[in-house]
Structure formats: C-alpha cells, structure tokens
Design an enzyme around this catalytic site. Sequence first.
Site, PDB file in Angstrom:
ATOM      1  N   LYS A 176       0.844  -1.197   0.000  1.00 33.71           N
ATOM      2  CA  LYS A 176       0.000   0.000   0.000  1.00 33.71           C
ATOM      3  C   LYS A 176       0.874   1.241   0.000  1.00 33.71           C
ATOM      4  CE  LYS A 176      -1.930   2.786   2.880  1.00 33.71           C
ATOM      5  NZ  LYS A 176      -2.004   4.030   2.073  1.00 33.71           N
ATOM      6  N   GLU A 251      10.164   0.980  10.623  1.00 35.97           N
ATOM      7  CA  GLU A 251      11.265   1.923  10.442  1.00 35.97           C
ATOM      8  C   GLU A 251      10.644   3.306  10.540  1.00 35.97           C
ATOM      9  OE1 GLU A 251      13.072   4.743   8.780  1.00 35.97           O
ATOM     10  OE2 GLU A 251      13.421   3.582   6.941  1.00 35.97           O
ATOM     11  N   CYS A 286      13.649  10.274   7.142  1.00 37.54           N
ATOM     12  CA  CYS A 286      13.746   9.859   8.547  1.00 37.54           C
ATOM     13  C   CYS A 286      15.157  10.004   9.108  1.00 37.54           C
ATOM     14  CB  CYS A 286      13.291   8.412   8.692  1.00 37.54           C
ATOM     15  SG  CYS A 286      11.562   8.141   8.292  1.00 37.54           S
ATOM     16  N   GLU A 387      10.193  15.392  16.276  1.00 39.33           N
ATOM     17  CA  GLU A 387      10.461  15.278  14.837  1.00 39.33           C
ATOM     18  C   GLU A 387       9.543  16.220  14.062  1.00 39.33           C
ATOM     19  OE1 GLU A 387      11.123  11.815  11.531  1.00 39.33           O
ATOM     20  OE2 GLU A 387       9.274  11.732  12.681  1.00 39.33           O
TER      21      GLU A 387
END
Length: 484
Positions: A176, A251, A286, A387
Amino acid sequence: MTQQDFVDGRMLIGGKLVEARDGGWLPSADPATEEVIGRVPAATAADVQSAVTAAHEAWPEWAALSMVQRARILKNYARRLAEEGERLLAVEVRDTGNTIAKLRHDIANAVRGIEYFAGLGTELKGETVPASGEYLHYSERQPYGVVGRIVPFNHPILFAAKFGAPVMAGNTVVIKPSEQSPLSSALLAEIVAETMPPGVVNIVTGDGVGAGLPLVQHPLVKRISFIGSVPTGLAIQRAAAEVAVKHVSLELGGKNPMVVFPDADPDEVAANAIAGMNFGWMGQSCGSTSRILLPDALYDDVLARIKARTEAIVQGDPADEATGAGPMNNRGQYEKALRYIEIGHEDGARLVTGGQRPEGPRFERGYWLQPTVFADVTPNMRIFREEIFGPIMSVVRYSGDYADAIRLANDVEYGLTASIWTNDIRLATRAARDVRAGYVWVNGVSRHFLGTGFGGFKNSGVGREECFDEMLGYTETKTVHVRL
C-alpha cells in the site's frame, strides 16, 4: 506537466490492472503548483480482500519455486525497472516535490536492492544441532505466506519497488503506497504486471482507513512492515494486535544528532550539516541529521558557515538538475513545519535564516518554504525534542565536554541515526558506542550502504532493512527432530 502527462493510475490485483470496486478515486497534486496531475483508485476493504486473496492463492506455487527460479524472475523485474527509470523519475519528481538529482539515487537504489536480495536466496539456511545422540535435530527457514508493506510519501518508488527480501524468501506481497504521492506506484504496477507471476505482488492504493487498516487487520496477513511516523507505527502495532499475533517491523522517525567534537574541521562540518539535513527532500527523510551539536570552540564559526551554505541553496523547479530544494510534499507537512517555526520563536530559539515562503511568482502557489536554521536551541524546546519532518535545522551549543555531548545526543525518544565528527579514532569509536542510535556515521552523513542493517533504537523502530537480516525477518524458523 501537460494534460497528456496526466497519470490515470490503476491498482494491481492478481496480475490485473484494476479500478476500485466502488469506483472511487484519489487525486494527486504537484506540490510545487497544487495542480492535479493524476489519480489512483481509492481502495476499500473489498479491494484489499481481493488483493490478499490473490496473494494467498499465488503463494503455494511461488513458494515451491527454487531459489534460482525466483532470482531469475526478480532480476528480470529489476532490469525492467531500470529501463523505465526515466519515466518513473519524471512522475516521481512532480508527485513528491523531491529534486531530480536526489531521486535518481532512489530509483538506482531500488534496482540495486532487488538485485542484492535476488542473490541471497540460497543463504536462507537452517542449522543442525547436536542436542542428542538419538535424533537428528535441524532447523529450516519458511516464509510467512502473505505479507503487507505500507510505504511512506517521501521515497515512494524506492520503498514500493524494493520488495526483493519478502518475495525472495518465498512470500507473496500486498503493497500500500502513501495516498500523498501514489502516482509512481501506479506506473510500478504496470512493470510488476509485466514481469512477476500473477498475485505474487499486489499494489492497492488508498488512504489509511480505506486500505491501510484492512490490510493490517486481515487475518491472512501475518507479517507487516511499515515505514513512517512514530504515531502511525504505534497505531499499526495496536491495530494488528487487536486481531491476531503478527510480526510487525517498523522503520520510524528520528530526531537525529550530528555530534561535533572540538577537533573537527569547521568547513567540513558545515558542508555535511547541510548534506545530512537532506534539503533535496526538504528535510522529509527519517535519517536527516536535524540537530547539530556544536562545542563552544566551534559554535560561532560553524554556524556562520551553515548560514552561508543554507542561503546558497538554489530553490526552484525540482525537475531542474541545478535545484537544491523543491517544495514540501503536501499541505499537512507544510502547515506542520510552519507551526514548528512559530514554536521555535515562542520557545526562544534564534532564527538564523529561512522560515518563510520564498519570494517570486514561481512560489505564489504550492508548499514552498525556505530551508530554515534555528540557533541557540536548548533541550527544553520542542524543536530540539520533536520530529518535524521538514527543512528545519536546530543548532545546539554545548561545552565541549564528552559527557555533555552524549547526553544531549541521547536526550530524545528517537534513535534512528547519528553522525559523529572528530579526527580522534578513539573518541570516535567511543562516541559511536555510546550514542543510542541504530545507524551511526563517523565523519559522514546520509549515505546508506547496501548490506548493512538500517533501523532504529528506542521509538525509531524495530527490525532492520537493507541487509540479510531483512530477508531473515520475512521467514519463520521451524525446528525438526528425526529419531534415528
């Protein structure tokens, strides 16, 4: 992008390119202009059911193939992926806003990743164990069956295309893509339909509720991998656990430190602070080193060089090879970054450069934001701890003391990457050991090296990718005892 370049995408289910059963569509816009440049089907639970069923029915025949046969098919797929690279690249640039120079690496790395795992199949070995004299005790690796992969908006073709590890291990897959940048996956579906046996790889497009949740909670999907944010990763773990015991690898995000010691070269540090921030993806990666920890002795010198280098970044058309930074990917990320700039001001950080929309007619529409640097950032500030996933760098002053540097580096919930800068090899290896991160560069940033495990500590995830451990993670170990 002209009208004839409009991408009218389809999903791939059971080897066929199909629309959603209920006829729903998701538009996708160019983040540089907000112009709709394509559409993909909006999958529902019924479409996910069809994809999982197709994968489940294809699995026994795929798992029965030899490693040599699987490798041959995967290598042919990799060849076609490389041949279609420029076509994929043109769509990916417009759909993501990432710069073309950076995205070339994504497509090349996807091809290399497929080829790498195609060559590792025969290494999926078990072992014999001398546990007794009356039995032969041995283990073997077996695939899960149907696995699901949910990929993010920032590197869509890279993460969607490199399904070599699960497939080479004998699984079938349902992928997806993100609804924020799905168009390259629609082109990928055409390549997969041409090169892979029907049902082995299926691609469903849609949002998290319509497609993502049904995939995570489908009883036949025993293994899930997800790349994305920490909140979504936690939600996937919870959703999966509601229906079955599932293997979930994650992750996730990072608030990654670049730890600079007093003996480092100021200009090299500044250049790599810019490189590690990944402005070519507008910080939407990331592993971006978004916290720069500078000792008193270097602080003013390096900060001045970072400012100069940041202001020299060419911002403009992401399809231009000379462009160093394009727009942000979508409105949600853009507004989030703007809010964090406000938070930085409110918390007392000093804005060094950037922080607003660039000037000029090109930048009147779209999700444009200048590469931004805050200085005098302290651990109590949200831009130090949280973040942002945007083009916002936080520069932090510390005394130069080793313990102080490591404490600051580790003082967040994340632990994906870290970068250590020193010419003292003993100091470098000590810091690499003490920093709590899963992927550490010494005198380097940003690069990934195929065959070395990428993944995080703490809330940055579980599991490793880009290495043999990734393939092992798509198998279960069976132990057999044969009485002699």
